[in-house]
Design a protein around this motif. Structure first.
Motif, PDB file in Angstrom:
ATOM      1  N   THR A  32      82.370  53.389 109.562  1.00  0.00           N
ATOM      2  CA  THR A  32      82.162  52.736 110.864  1.00  0.00           C
ATOM      3  C   THR A  32      83.459  52.753 111.665  1.00  0.00           C
ATOM      4  O   THR A  32      83.450  53.050 112.867  1.00  0.00           O
ATOM      5  CB  THR A  32      81.678  51.281 110.664  1.00  0.00           C
ATOM      6  OG1 THR A  32      80.427  51.300 109.982  1.00  0.00           O
ATOM      7  CG2 THR A  32      81.525  50.561 111.990  1.00  0.00           C
ATOM      8  N   CYS A  33      84.567  52.458 111.013  1.00  0.00           N
ATOM      9  CA  CYS A  33      85.861  52.433 111.691  1.00  0.00           C
ATOM     10  C   CYS A  33      86.291  53.824 112.139  1.00  0.00           C
ATOM     11  O   CYS A  33      86.880  53.978 113.213  1.00  0.00           O
ATOM     12  CB  CYS A  33      86.920  51.801 110.794  1.00  0.00           C
ATOM     13  SG  CYS A  33      86.689  50.018 110.584  1.00  0.00           S
ATOM     14  N   VAL A  41      87.057  49.061 117.549  1.00  0.00           N
ATOM     15  CA  VAL A  41      87.075  47.832 116.738  1.00  0.00           C
ATOM     16  C   VAL A  41      87.654  46.690 117.562  1.00  0.00           C
ATOM     17  O   VAL A  41      87.130  45.572 117.548  1.00  0.00           O
ATOM     18  CB  VAL A  41      87.849  48.036 115.422  1.00  0.00           C
ATOM     19  CG1 VAL A  41      88.054  46.723 114.687  1.00  0.00           C
ATOM     20  CG2 VAL A  41      87.109  49.033 114.526  1.00  0.00           C
ATOM     21  N   GLN A  42      88.720  46.956 118.294  1.00  0.00           N
ATOM     22  CA  GLN A  42      89.309  45.929 119.157  1.00  0.00           C
ATOM     23  C   GLN A  42      88.309  45.480 120.229  1.00  0.00           C
ATOM     24  O   GLN A  42      88.219  44.286 120.528  1.00  0.00           O
ATOM     25  CB  GLN A  42      90.586  46.455 119.817  1.00  0.00           C
ATOM     26  CG  GLN A  42      91.724  46.627 118.850  1.00  0.00           C
ATOM     27  CD  GLN A  42      92.896  47.403 119.444  1.00  0.00           C
ATOM     28  OE1 GLN A  42      92.739  48.184 120.375  1.00  0.00           O
ATOM     29  NE2 GLN A  42      94.078  47.206 118.873  1.00  0.00           N
ATOM     30  N   ILE A  74      76.424  44.646 110.726  1.00  0.00           N
ATOM     31  CA  ILE A  74      77.320  43.629 111.257  1.00  0.00           C
ATOM     32  C   ILE A  74      78.350  43.160 110.224  1.00  0.00           C
ATOM     33  O   ILE A  74      79.513  42.940 110.550  1.00  0.00           O
ATOM     34  CB  ILE A  74      76.508  42.390 111.736  1.00  0.00           C
ATOM     35  CG1 ILE A  74      75.572  42.770 112.864  1.00  0.00           C
ATOM     36  CG2 ILE A  74      77.409  41.237 112.128  1.00  0.00           C
ATOM     37  CD1 ILE A  74      76.250  43.116 114.154  1.00  0.00           C
ATOM     38  N   LYS A  75      77.928  43.021 108.986  1.00  0.00           N
ATOM     39  CA  LYS A  75      78.749  42.353 107.974  1.00  0.00           C
ATOM     40  C   LYS A  75      80.145  42.962 107.829  1.00  0.00           C
ATOM     41  O   LYS A  75      81.145  42.249 107.857  1.00  0.00           O
ATOM     42  CB  LYS A  75      78.030  42.354 106.626  1.00  0.00           C
ATOM     43  CG  LYS A  75      78.787  41.608 105.544  1.00  0.00           C
ATOM     44  CD  LYS A  75      78.041  41.599 104.233  1.00  0.00           C
ATOM     45  CE  LYS A  75      78.816  40.861 103.167  1.00  0.00           C
ATOM     46  NZ  LYS A  75      78.113  40.900 101.867  1.00  0.00           N
ATOM     47  N   GLY A  76      80.240  44.260 107.679  1.00  0.00           N
ATOM     48  CA  GLY A  76      81.535  44.887 107.427  1.00  0.00           C
ATOM     49  C   GLY A  76      82.525  44.672 108.548  1.00  0.00           C
ATOM     50  O   GLY A  76      83.653  44.229 108.325  1.00  0.00           O
ATOM     51  N   ILE A  77      82.108  44.979 109.758  1.00  0.00           N
ATOM     52  CA  ILE A  77      83.038  44.842 110.887  1.00  0.00           C
ATOM     53  C   ILE A  77      83.342  43.375 111.163  1.00  0.00           C
ATOM     54  O   ILE A  77      84.454  43.025 111.549  1.00  0.00           O
ATOM     55  CB  ILE A  77      82.528  45.592 112.138  1.00  0.00           C
ATOM     56  CG1 ILE A  77      83.675  45.748 113.140  1.00  0.00           C
ATOM     57  CG2 ILE A  77      81.311  44.929 112.730  1.00  0.00           C
ATOM     58  CD1 ILE A  77      83.434  46.810 114.179  1.00  0.00           C
ATOM     59  N   LEU A  78      82.373  42.490 110.930  1.00  0.00           N
ATOM     60  CA  LEU A  78      82.613  41.055 111.104  1.00  0.00           C
ATOM     61  C   LEU A  78      83.662  40.557 110.115  1.00  0.00           C
ATOM     62  O   LEU A  78      84.571  39.815 110.487  1.00  0.00           O
ATOM     63  CB  LEU A  78      81.312  40.271 110.959  1.00  0.00           C
ATOM     64  CG  LEU A  78      81.403  38.757 111.096  1.00  0.00           C
ATOM     65  CD1 LEU A  78      81.995  38.356 112.447  1.00  0.00           C
ATOM     66  CD2 LEU A  78      80.028  38.126 110.904  1.00  0.00           C
ATOM     67  N   TRP A 129      93.605  47.907 109.023  1.00  0.00           N
ATOM     68  CA  TRP A 129      92.883  48.289 107.809  1.00  0.00           C
ATOM     69  C   TRP A 129      93.583  47.625 106.625  1.00  0.00           C
ATOM     70  O   TRP A 129      94.527  48.166 106.052  1.00  0.00           O
ATOM     71  CB  TRP A 129      92.818  49.799 107.628  1.00  0.00           C
ATOM     72  CG  TRP A 129      91.950  50.159 106.465  1.00  0.00           C
ATOM     73  CD1 TRP A 129      92.345  50.586 105.234  1.00  0.00           C
ATOM     74  CD2 TRP A 129      90.521  50.078 106.410  1.00  0.00           C
ATOM     75  NE1 TRP A 129      91.259  50.776 104.420  1.00  0.00           N
ATOM     76  CE2 TRP A 129      90.115  50.474 105.115  1.00  0.00           C
ATOM     77  CE3 TRP A 129      89.536  49.692 107.324  1.00  0.00           C
ATOM     78  CZ2 TRP A 129      88.783  50.515 104.720  1.00  0.00           C
ATOM     79  CZ3 TRP A 129      88.209  49.737 106.929  1.00  0.00           C
ATOM     80  CH2 TRP A 129      87.849  50.141 105.647  1.00  0.00           C
ATOM     81  N   PRO A 130      93.134  46.430 106.233  1.00  0.00           N
ATOM     82  CA  PRO A 130      93.805  45.692 105.155  1.00  0.00           C
ATOM     83  C   PRO A 130      93.318  46.060 103.757  1.00  0.00           C
ATOM     84  O   PRO A 130      93.745  45.446 102.778  1.00  0.00           O
ATOM     85  CB  PRO A 130      93.443  44.238 105.484  1.00  0.00           C
ATOM     86  CG  PRO A 130      92.101  44.338 106.132  1.00  0.00           C
ATOM     87  CD  PRO A 130      92.118  45.627 106.899  1.00  0.00           C
ATOM     88  N   PHE A 131      92.434  47.054 103.666  1.00  0.00           N
ATOM     89  CA  PHE A 131      91.867  47.457 102.383  1.00  0.00           C
ATOM     90  C   PHE A 131      92.613  48.668 101.836  1.00  0.00           C
ATOM     91  O   PHE A 131      93.500  49.214 102.487  1.00  0.00           O
ATOM     92  CB  PHE A 131      90.373  47.772 102.555  1.00  0.00           C
ATOM     93  CG  PHE A 131      89.582  46.635 103.160  1.00  0.00           C
ATOM     94  CD1 PHE A 131      89.278  45.502 102.415  1.00  0.00           C
ATOM     95  CD2 PHE A 131      89.162  46.684 104.484  1.00  0.00           C
ATOM     96  CE1 PHE A 131      88.569  44.448 102.971  1.00  0.00           C
ATOM     97  CE2 PHE A 131      88.448  45.634 105.045  1.00  0.00           C
ATOM     98  CZ  PHE A 131      88.151  44.523 104.293  1.00  0.00           C
TER      99      PHE A 131
END
Length: 139
Positions: A32-33, A41-42, A74-78, A129-131
């Motif tokens: 998605t990103c 994303v912003q 929605i979940k991932g980007i949220l 991207w904190p992952f």
């Protein structure tokens, strides 16, 4: 100091948000990103700011119960933008904690101190991207 406990708790809060997604959900979010790009994303963050605030304020059990927050699209980007929001807040809390900001300072002292805090916040980078790698925004 006044904000020490909040600064320490915000670290735990950021970690809590970052552990919500499964490995498969993170991989889906990565795609998605890649598709949206960092600017996309912003933009999503800005368009859904109230939703992000609600998500950050919610307890883990409240997040699980809210069906709208579990929808795959929605979940991932949220979770991502909520973790960014919480990390930004943590940066501010850390900067405030490191300074003596109290009533009674002159407006000149307060202005100088506020500028110092602002610069400190800017110098604390918050990754989009904190992952684990690969970072979809670096590709």
């Amino acid at each position: 100091m006044l904000f020490d406990n909040y600064a320490a708790a915000s670290r735990v809060h950021v970690h809590e948000l970052l552990t919500i997604l499964s490995a498969d959900e993170i991989n889906g979010l990565r795609e998605t990103c890649r598709r949206l790009g960092q600017k996309g994303v912003q933009q999503w963050y800005g368009e859904h700011f109230d939703l992000v605030l609600d998500y950050v304020r919610a307890t883990p059990s409240e997040r699980k119960r809210k069906k709208a927050w579990q929808v795959q699209d929605i979940k991932g980007i949220l979770v991502l933008v909520s973790s960014i929001h919480a990390a930004q807040a943590r940066g501010l809390l850390k900067a405030i904690t490191n300074r003596v900001f109290a009533p009674g300072l002159s407006y000149r002292e307060t202005t100088a101190l506020a500028g110092e805090i602002y610069l400190d916040v800017l110098m604390q980078p918050v990754p989009y991207w904190p992952f684990d790698p690969p970072d979809p925004f670096a590709e």
